[in-house]
Design a protein around this motif. Structure first.
Motif, PDB file in Angstrom:
ATOM      1  N   ASP A  49       1.460   1.636   7.641  1.00 60.45           N
ATOM      2  CA  ASP A  49       2.131   2.516   6.680  1.00 60.45           C
ATOM      3  C   ASP A  49       3.449   1.848   6.278  1.00 60.45           C
ATOM      4  O   ASP A  49       4.520   2.192   6.769  1.00 60.45           O
ATOM      5  CB  ASP A  49       2.372   3.890   7.302  1.00 60.45           C
ATOM      6  N   LYS A  84       5.312   2.041   3.843  1.00 63.60           N
ATOM      7  CA  LYS A  84       6.363   2.885   3.262  1.00 63.60           C
ATOM      8  C   LYS A  84       7.360   3.340   4.334  1.00 63.60           C
ATOM      9  O   LYS A  84       8.473   3.729   4.014  1.00 63.60           O
ATOM     10  CB  LYS A  84       5.751   4.085   2.550  1.00 63.60           C
ATOM     11  N   ARG A  85       6.973   3.252   5.602  1.00 62.66           N
ATOM     12  CA  ARG A  85       7.868   3.634   6.701  1.00 62.66           C
ATOM     13  C   ARG A  85       8.813   2.504   7.104  1.00 62.66           C
ATOM     14  O   ARG A  85       9.683   2.701   7.958  1.00 62.66           O
ATOM     15  CB  ARG A  85       7.048   4.064   7.919  1.00 62.66           C
ATOM     16  N   THR A 122      15.463  -3.341   4.824  1.00 62.13           N
ATOM     17  CA  THR A 122      14.623  -2.627   3.860  1.00 62.13           C
ATOM     18  C   THR A 122      15.144  -1.210   3.659  1.00 62.13           C
ATOM     19  O   THR A 122      15.357  -0.481   4.626  1.00 62.13           O
ATOM     20  CB  THR A 122      13.163  -2.576   4.345  1.00 62.13           C
ATOM     21  N   ARG A 153      13.728   0.783   0.879  1.00 68.07           N
ATOM     22  CA  ARG A 153      12.642   1.572   0.315  1.00 68.07           C
ATOM     23  C   ARG A 153      11.461   0.667   0.016  1.00 68.07           C
ATOM     24  O   ARG A 153      11.641  -0.471  -0.407  1.00 68.07           O
ATOM     25  CB  ARG A 153      13.101   2.259  -0.966  1.00 68.07           C
ATOM     26  N   VAL A 154      10.262   1.190   0.240  1.00 66.77           N
ATOM     27  CA  VAL A 154       9.032   0.496  -0.132  1.00 66.77           C
ATOM     28  C   VAL A 154       8.241   1.459  -1.003  1.00 66.77           C
ATOM     29  O   VAL A 154       7.923   2.567  -0.582  1.00 66.77           O
ATOM     30  CB  VAL A 154       8.198   0.083   1.102  1.00 66.77           C
ATOM     31  N   ILE A 155       7.961   1.024  -2.204  1.00 74.58           N
ATOM     32  CA  ILE A 155       7.182   1.829  -3.141  1.00 74.58           C
ATOM     33  C   ILE A 155       5.821   1.163  -3.263  1.00 74.58           C
ATOM     34  O   ILE A 155       5.686   0.093  -3.859  1.00 74.58           O
ATOM     35  CB  ILE A 155       7.873   1.905  -4.520  1.00 74.58           C
ATOM     36  N   ALA A 156       4.817   1.783  -2.636  1.00 71.21           N
ATOM     37  CA  ALA A 156       3.455   1.250  -2.692  1.00 71.21           C
ATOM     38  C   ALA A 156       2.767   1.809  -3.935  1.00 71.21           C
ATOM     39  O   ALA A 156       2.916   2.986  -4.261  1.00 71.21           O
ATOM     40  CB  ALA A 156       2.690   1.635  -1.438  1.00 71.21           C
ATOM     41  N   ARG A 157       2.030   0.937  -4.604  1.00 73.55           N
ATOM     42  CA  ARG A 157       1.356   1.342  -5.832  1.00 73.55           C
ATOM     43  C   ARG A 157      -0.155   1.248  -5.647  1.00 73.55           C
ATOM     44  O   ARG A 157      -0.643   0.457  -4.867  1.00 73.55           O
ATOM     45  CB  ARG A 157       1.807   0.434  -6.967  1.00 73.55           C
ATOM     46  N   MET A 164       3.502  -3.663  -4.116  1.00 69.88           N
ATOM     47  CA  MET A 164       4.638  -2.875  -3.644  1.00 69.88           C
ATOM     48  C   MET A 164       5.906  -3.385  -4.301  1.00 69.88           C
ATOM     49  O   MET A 164       5.994  -4.560  -4.659  1.00 69.88           O
ATOM     50  CB  MET A 164       4.793  -3.010  -2.125  1.00 69.88           C
ATOM     51  N   ASN A 222       9.874  -3.499  -3.165  1.00 69.44           N
ATOM     52  CA  ASN A 222      10.710  -3.331  -1.978  1.00 69.44           C
ATOM     53  C   ASN A 222      12.176  -3.370  -2.400  1.00 69.44           C
ATOM     54  O   ASN A 222      12.577  -4.272  -3.135  1.00 69.44           O
ATOM     55  CB  ASN A 222      10.431  -4.460  -0.984  1.00 69.44           C
TER      56      ASN A 222
END
Length: 154
Positions: free
Chosen positions: A24, A26-27, A35, A37-41, A51, A53
């Protein structure tokens, strides 16, 4: 030339339990000191997922884009950073009849990195050696955070 980096930790949980947490991405801000923020697409994580980052060091903030280039559930996840061509990964190795797991985080630059990345590291992040030392320390902190998360869930 930038160095490949590797840090490992042993976790008191099965590879499946570790995978549930580590996959995961995004965690990642919970564990990584850099890090934010992680924005997964593209829905659930899969080979080819992309992603964005968001990273931070002191007052400096920058984004990177990455793509999942290797994904083997309960064993390995790897992503290539577009801006510098590095491949970051987590590998899981079962220990003690599958009751414990060795988690390895790597940064692979065997294809070298980009000229712009080298300039930015040199001018904004204190140079390659200093930055790699900071990354290695951050990788240790990341793995310790993942271990705490996994072991508190077990």
């Amino acid at each position: 030339m930038p160095a490949n980096l590797e840090v490992a930790i042993e976790i008191n949980a099965t590879p499946t339990q570790v995978w549930t947490v580590v996959s995961d991405l995004k965690r990642m801000p919970q564990w990584s000191p850099q890090t934010r923020r992680v924005i997964a697409r593209g829905g659930p994580l899969h080979l080819g997922s992309t992603m964005i980052n968001v990273n931070r060091r002191d007052v400096r903030v920058w984004t990177t884009r990455s793509k999942i280039v290797d994904l083997e559930p309960n064993k390995r996840i790897a992503w290539r950073v577009t801006e510098n061509h590095t491949v970051w990964s987590f590998d899981l190795e079962p220990l003690d009849d599958n009751t414990r797991t060795r988690l390895i985080q790597r940064r692979d630059v065997s294809g070298d990195t980009t000229k712009i990345s080298k300039v930015l590291i040199d001018k904004l992040l204190g140079g390659e050696q200093s930055f790699e030392k900071e990354l290695t320390t951050g990788m240790r902190q990341t793995l310790q955070g993942i271990r705490r998360s996994v072991e508190s869930d077990v």
